[in-house]
Design a protein around this motif. Structure first.
Motif, PDB file in Angstrom:
ATOM      1  N   GLN A 133      -9.820   5.687 -34.235  1.00 37.49           N
ATOM      2  CA  GLN A 133      -8.452   6.169 -34.259  1.00 37.49           C
ATOM      3  C   GLN A 133      -8.233   7.074 -33.054  1.00 37.49           C
ATOM      4  O   GLN A 133      -9.035   7.946 -32.764  1.00 37.49           O
ATOM      5  CB  GLN A 133      -8.184   6.940 -35.546  1.00 37.49           C
ATOM      6  N   VAL A 134      -7.117   6.868 -32.362  1.00 32.30           N
ATOM      7  CA  VAL A 134      -6.796   7.675 -31.194  1.00 32.30           C
ATOM      8  C   VAL A 134      -6.054   8.925 -31.638  1.00 32.30           C
ATOM      9  O   VAL A 134      -5.027   8.840 -32.313  1.00 32.30           O
ATOM     10  CB  VAL A 134      -5.932   6.878 -30.201  1.00 32.30           C
ATOM     11  N   GLN A 135      -6.593  10.068 -31.290  1.00 36.37           N
ATOM     12  CA  GLN A 135      -5.939  11.336 -31.611  1.00 36.37           C
ATOM     13  C   GLN A 135      -5.955  12.243 -30.394  1.00 36.37           C
ATOM     14  O   GLN A 135      -6.963  12.347 -29.701  1.00 36.37           O
ATOM     15  CB  GLN A 135      -6.644  12.026 -32.777  1.00 36.37           C
ATOM     16  N   LEU A 136      -4.829  12.886 -30.155  1.00 32.00           N
ATOM     17  CA  LEU A 136      -4.678  13.850 -29.072  1.00 32.00           C
ATOM     18  C   LEU A 136      -3.973  15.075 -29.638  1.00 32.00           C
ATOM     19  O   LEU A 136      -2.878  14.953 -30.177  1.00 32.00           O
ATOM     20  CB  LEU A 136      -3.847  13.251 -27.933  1.00 32.00           C
ATOM     21  N   VAL A 137      -4.586  16.239 -29.479  1.00 30.28           N
ATOM     22  CA  VAL A 137      -4.005  17.463 -30.030  1.00 30.28           C
ATOM     23  C   VAL A 137      -3.938  18.518 -28.932  1.00 30.28           C
ATOM     24  O   VAL A 137      -4.975  18.986 -28.442  1.00 30.28           O
ATOM     25  CB  VAL A 137      -4.817  17.994 -31.222  1.00 30.28           C
ATOM     26  N   GLU A 138      -2.703  18.879 -28.559  1.00 31.90           N
ATOM     27  CA  GLU A 138      -2.497  19.872 -27.514  1.00 31.90           C
ATOM     28  C   GLU A 138      -2.469  21.279 -28.104  1.00 31.90           C
ATOM     29  O   GLU A 138      -2.083  21.483 -29.254  1.00 31.90           O
ATOM     30  CB  GLU A 138      -1.167  19.630 -26.780  1.00 31.90           C
ATOM     31  N   SER A 139      -2.844  22.243 -27.266  1.00 31.92           N
ATOM     32  CA  SER A 139      -2.737  23.654 -27.614  1.00 31.92           C
ATOM     33  C   SER A 139      -2.613  24.466 -26.344  1.00 31.92           C
ATOM     34  O   SER A 139      -2.875  23.958 -25.247  1.00 31.92           O
ATOM     35  CB  SER A 139      -3.950  24.113 -28.435  1.00 31.92           C
ATOM     36  N   GLY A 140      -2.218  25.726 -26.494  1.00 28.64           N
ATOM     37  CA  GLY A 140      -2.190  26.637 -25.365  1.00 28.64           C
ATOM     38  C   GLY A 140      -0.817  26.945 -24.803  1.00 28.64           C
ATOM     39  O   GLY A 140      -0.707  27.758 -23.874  1.00 28.64           O
ATOM     40  N   GLY A 141       0.210  26.307 -25.328  1.00 27.46           N
ATOM     41  CA  GLY A 141       1.543  26.608 -24.837  1.00 27.46           C
ATOM     42  C   GLY A 141       2.017  27.980 -25.289  1.00 27.46           C
ATOM     43  O   GLY A 141       1.345  28.652 -26.082  1.00 27.46           O
ATOM     44  N   GLY A 142       3.159  28.399 -24.761  1.00 30.95           N
ATOM     45  CA  GLY A 142       3.704  29.682 -25.153  1.00 30.95           C
ATOM     46  C   GLY A 142       4.761  30.151 -24.200  1.00 30.95           C
ATOM     47  O   GLY A 142       5.266  29.384 -23.369  1.00 30.95           O
ATOM     48  N   LEU A 143       5.091  31.429 -24.329  1.00 26.30           N
ATOM     49  CA  LEU A 143       6.096  32.078 -23.486  1.00 26.30           C
ATOM     50  C   LEU A 143       5.388  32.937 -22.455  1.00 26.30           C
ATOM     51  O   LEU A 143       4.520  33.740 -22.803  1.00 26.30           O
ATOM     52  CB  LEU A 143       7.025  32.925 -24.350  1.00 26.30           C
ATOM     53  N   VAL A 144       5.764  32.776 -21.193  1.00 21.05           N
ATOM     54  CA  VAL A 144       5.145  33.537 -20.122  1.00 21.05           C
ATOM     55  C   VAL A 144       6.213  33.887 -19.095  1.00 21.05           C
ATOM     56  O   VAL A 144       7.206  33.158 -18.939  1.00 21.05           O
ATOM     57  CB  VAL A 144       3.990  32.727 -19.483  1.00 21.05           C
ATOM     58  N   GLN A 145       6.030  34.999 -18.411  1.00 24.29           N
ATOM     59  CA  GLN A 145       6.964  35.384 -17.357  1.00 24.29           C
ATOM     60  C   GLN A 145       6.689  34.592 -16.088  1.00 24.29           C
ATOM     61  O   GLN A 145       5.558  34.120 -15.855  1.00 24.29           O
ATOM     62  CB  GLN A 145       6.842  36.870 -17.063  1.00 24.29           C
ATOM     63  N   ALA A 146       7.708  34.445 -15.281  1.00 27.59           N
ATOM     64  CA  ALA A 146       7.547  33.769 -14.004  1.00 27.59           C
ATOM     65  C   ALA A 146       6.421  34.436 -13.206  1.00 27.59           C
ATOM     66  O   ALA A 146       6.307  35.664 -13.188  1.00 27.59           O
ATOM     67  CB  ALA A 146       8.850  33.813 -13.219  1.00 27.59           C
ATOM     68  N   GLY A 147       5.599  33.597 -12.590  1.00 26.23           N
ATOM     69  CA  GLY A 147       4.451  34.086 -11.850  1.00 26.23           C
ATOM     70  C   GLY A 147       3.177  34.149 -12.664  1.00 26.23           C
ATOM     71  O   GLY A 147       2.087  34.345 -12.111  1.00 26.23           O
ATOM     72  N   GLY A 148       3.309  33.976 -13.968  1.00 25.59           N
ATOM     73  CA  GLY A 148       2.152  34.043 -14.854  1.00 25.59           C
ATOM     74  C   GLY A 148       1.393  32.734 -14.931  1.00 25.59           C
ATOM     75  O   GLY A 148       1.707  31.761 -14.223  1.00 25.59           O
ATOM     76  N   SER A 149       0.396  32.725 -15.814  1.00 23.60           N
ATOM     77  CA  SER A 149      -0.481  31.568 -15.962  1.00 23.60           C
ATOM     78  C   SER A 149      -0.648  31.189 -17.423  1.00 23.60           C
ATOM     79  O   SER A 149      -0.542  32.040 -18.313  1.00 23.60           O
ATOM     80  CB  SER A 149      -1.864  31.869 -15.378  1.00 23.60           C
ATOM     81  N   LEU A 150      -0.913  29.922 -17.642  1.00 22.07           N
ATOM     82  CA  LEU A 150      -1.281  29.401 -18.953  1.00 22.07           C
ATOM     83  C   LEU A 150      -2.310  28.303 -18.756  1.00 22.07           C
ATOM     84  O   LEU A 150      -2.302  27.632 -17.710  1.00 22.07           O
ATOM     85  CB  LEU A 150      -0.064  28.815 -19.687  1.00 22.07           C
TER      86      LEU A 150
END
Length: 115
Positions: free
Chosen positions: A1-18
């Motif tokens: 079964q093919v599964q893909l689970v994303e994580s790590g998104g969010g709110l960040v200020q311009a110039g920031g990193s994720l």
């Protein structure tokens, strides 16, 4: 079964990193090209970055020099390191896999960059 689970998104200020992560099932990951796409409201889904099974990468012009895609073959995981984020990077980010002649998608993770 093919599964893909994303994580790590969010709110960040311009110039920031994720850093986004995509945990994939073995059938989705092993031997397959993986990618990150994004879709902003009212816009079409677009390729952000891709990585082949051998590690060759490609990027959209809009993110070159700021984003980096990588894959950890031991963990069946693909990452997207996003630096110097801009408000125009705001979108839902989707992980994808080319497996079995088809493109598979995760459910997406929201990235919001405030100015």
């Amino acid at each position: 079964q093919v599964q893909l689970v994303e994580s790590g998104g969010g709110l960040v200020q311009a110039g920031g990193s994720l850093r986004l992560s995509c945990a994939a099932s073995r059938s989705a990951f092993v031997g397959n090209a993986m990618g990150w796409y994004r879709q902003a409201p009212g816009k079409q889904r677009e390729l952000v970055a891709g990585v082949s099974s051998g590690g060759t990468t490609n990027y959209a012009d809009s993110v070159k020099g700021r984003f980096s895609i990588s894959r950890d073959n031991a963990k069946n995981t693909v990452y997207l390191q996003m630096n110097s984020l801009k408000p125009e990077d705001t979108a839902v980010y989707y992980c994808s896999a080319l497996a079995g002649g088809a493109t598979w998608w995760g459910r997406g993770t929201q990235v919001t960059v405030s100015s």
